[in-house]
Enzyme design. Sequence first.
Site, PDB file in Angstrom:
ATOM      1  N   GLU A 115       8.488  24.827  16.255  1.00  0.00           N
ATOM      2  CA  GLU A 115       8.653  24.117  14.990  1.00  0.00           C
ATOM      3  C   GLU A 115       7.921  22.779  15.061  1.00  0.00           C
ATOM      4  O   GLU A 115       7.374  22.398  16.101  1.00  0.00           O
ATOM      5  CB  GLU A 115      10.142  23.932  14.672  1.00  0.00           C
ATOM      6  CG  GLU A 115      10.876  25.263  14.508  1.00  0.00           C
ATOM      7  CD  GLU A 115      12.322  25.104  14.067  1.00  0.00           C
ATOM      8  OE1 GLU A 115      12.696  24.002  13.632  1.00  0.00           O
ATOM      9  OE2 GLU A 115      13.070  26.089  14.165  1.00  0.00           O
ATOM     10  N   HIS A 238      13.950  17.684   4.387  1.00  0.00           N
ATOM     11  CA  HIS A 238      13.236  18.867   4.880  1.00  0.00           C
ATOM     12  C   HIS A 238      12.075  19.134   3.939  1.00  0.00           C
ATOM     13  O   HIS A 238      12.239  19.130   2.713  1.00  0.00           O
ATOM     14  CB  HIS A 238      14.150  20.080   4.936  1.00  0.00           C
ATOM     15  CG  HIS A 238      13.597  21.168   5.804  1.00  0.00           C
ATOM     16  ND1 HIS A 238      12.511  21.933   5.436  1.00  0.00           N
ATOM     17  CD2 HIS A 238      13.973  21.595   7.038  1.00  0.00           C
ATOM     18  CE1 HIS A 238      12.236  22.791   6.412  1.00  0.00           C
ATOM     19  NE2 HIS A 238      13.113  22.607   7.390  1.00  0.00           N
ATOM     20  N   ARG A 284       8.586  16.160  10.606  1.00  0.00           N
ATOM     21  CA  ARG A 284       9.110  16.354   9.258  1.00  0.00           C
ATOM     22  C   ARG A 284       8.889  15.157   8.338  1.00  0.00           C
ATOM     23  O   ARG A 284       8.649  15.330   7.142  1.00  0.00           O
ATOM     24  CB  ARG A 284      10.604  16.678   9.322  1.00  0.00           C
ATOM     25  CG  ARG A 284      10.867  18.074   9.833  1.00  0.00           C
ATOM     26  CD  ARG A 284      12.350  18.371   9.904  1.00  0.00           C
ATOM     27  NE  ARG A 284      12.564  19.738  10.357  1.00  0.00           N
ATOM     28  CZ  ARG A 284      13.737  20.261  10.593  1.00  0.00           C
ATOM     29  NH1 ARG A 284      14.832  19.540  10.431  1.00  0.00           N
ATOM     30  NH2 ARG A 284      13.862  21.515  10.994  1.00  0.00           N
ATOM     31  N   HIS A 345      18.114  16.748   3.813  1.00  0.00           N
ATOM     32  CA  HIS A 345      18.431  17.794   4.791  1.00  0.00           C
ATOM     33  C   HIS A 345      19.367  17.346   5.902  1.00  0.00           C
ATOM     34  O   HIS A 345      20.327  18.040   6.217  1.00  0.00           O
ATOM     35  CB  HIS A 345      17.119  18.297   5.401  1.00  0.00           C
ATOM     36  CG  HIS A 345      17.276  19.381   6.400  1.00  0.00           C
ATOM     37  ND1 HIS A 345      17.833  20.604   6.092  1.00  0.00           N
ATOM     38  CD2 HIS A 345      16.949  19.451   7.732  1.00  0.00           C
ATOM     39  CE1 HIS A 345      17.830  21.384   7.166  1.00  0.00           C
ATOM     40  NE2 HIS A 345      17.324  20.696   8.183  1.00  0.00           N
ATOM     41  N   ARG A 380      14.689  13.030  13.350  1.00  0.00           N
ATOM     42  CA  ARG A 380      15.126  14.097  14.255  1.00  0.00           C
ATOM     43  C   ARG A 380      14.028  15.116  14.506  1.00  0.00           C
ATOM     44  O   ARG A 380      13.397  15.609  13.573  1.00  0.00           O
ATOM     45  CB  ARG A 380      16.346  14.802  13.658  1.00  0.00           C
ATOM     46  CG  ARG A 380      16.795  16.010  14.474  1.00  0.00           C
ATOM     47  CD  ARG A 380      18.042  16.631  13.908  1.00  0.00           C
ATOM     48  NE  ARG A 380      17.851  17.252  12.607  1.00  0.00           N
ATOM     49  CZ  ARG A 380      17.492  18.524  12.425  1.00  0.00           C
ATOM     50  NH1 ARG A 380      17.240  19.288  13.469  1.00  0.00           N
ATOM     51  NH2 ARG A 380      17.368  19.014  11.223  1.00  0.00           N
TER      52      ARG A 380
END
Length: 532
Positions: A115, A238, A284, A345, A380
Amino acid sequence: MKEYDFVVIGSGIAGLTFAIKAAKHGKVAIVTKRKGADSNTAWAQGGVACVTSDEDSFDLHIRDTLEAGAGLCDPGTVQAIIRDAPQRIRELIEFGLHFDERDVSGHRELDLGREGGHSKRRVLHVQDLTGYEIELTLLHEAERSPNIDLLENHMAIDLITAGKLGYAAEDRCLGAYVLDEKSGEVETIRAGRLVLATGGCGKVYLYTTNPDIATGDGVAIAWRAGAVIANMEFIQFHPTCLFHAKAKSFLISEAVRGEGGILRNNKGQDFMARYHPQGSLAPRDVVARAIDSEIKRSGAQCVYLDITHQSREFLQERFPHICETCLQFGIDMAKQPIPVVPAAHYQCGGVKTDLTGATSLPGLYAIGEVACTGLHGANRLASNSLLEGLVVAHRACEALVWEGRPQHPAGSFALPEWQSGNVQNVDELVVIYHNWDEIRRLMWDYVGIVRTDKRLQRASARLRNLQREIREFYWNFKITVDLLELRNLATVAALIVDSALSRKESRGLHYTLDYPELDDRRFQHPTLLSRI
């Protein structure tokens, strides 16, 4: 009055893991405001980041986490959680969880996903339903324990503390007032060791990937009790939430980009190459801001995630839930790009804790998304959240068992029963729903992916007025879940705005047009808020 050795508020990965372990040492209550399986964990698609491959290393995972956190991670916390990961994963497997595997040269090995922000494949998953499978596995394990009481449809209202009761001894948590949603009665639960595991606050925003339960309850409860709150300006958006008029809060996992999915604008261009060397697999915060910029620049309503180069068979095996859901809305991801937009998110800040989940209030612990351990910093890293829940829950249980019963146990204080006075039933629910909607809209418009001081100040002024109205409702009407959630949402929204106003720089998930540069000299430290 009920009394337990341990009380856990929340039934996601962190809360259930703690309860299962603590039940070997005493009586445990799990307080959850819906059913046991209703948690943010159950919605997690991607997986759990953990070093398991010979091509990977702890040092690489630590480096990726620190880079994503933009200078605000606690290096000791990052190292400890990542190094603890393999043992905690082994425990999940022992509970009966089966992570996906694949055939490699005649033998089976874990099928690792990749990811955004990860330099290696290290995400363990169960197709695209990882969180759901973890939730069911832990619930099954918890149900086997005679020492665990699962109190479903119970919502925590506030903590009971020695300070609130007027005692001059050390302030500490003594228990909680809890609403039994079915009877409408408020119960007093006594416990000298209470653990918040309530998840995040996504519903404070108009558009979110979170379920309806994510109303910031734990942060609001801890704040009212006097605990220190940290880094609430860092709300992760997100990048890829399904954009469809009839789709509610459906996340398109980052793992889709990990398998080669490309973000394209309304002209079909791979625009992420202009924003970051990692393209569509950038961290992100970068991807969300890039999408926001593309949408505003073009006037389009969304961008598109294109994975049509992969075969239908591959997509249906790797992402069965996403494939099926998209088809329900007329989108065949094997033939056409998926329309996506950013949505709120994950809460990277929360109740400030150490590595064992201990807060600034003795007797109160916080674990999972509700807590701020220092792992995530200003942004994060994908799939580190489930990992944090597992590791810190384990450490919290170890710490509480080692500590033993409090020196001044809850039982040595007289706890008053809940007093409601002469209150009315809420006969104007439309006012509650209007205020709820107004908070979510103003947070989306003024405290979103890109901020300015003027927008933040407008949000602050309106929130002060809303909080006054909500306080009046709270004291004059009978307690309901809707009213409690509204009260908590308003509190958490104010904490986010106050934190954002105090950070005069752009870092990680906090980006402001007034201060677009990073300022390590003045702001390379957590944002701390305290009522004391």
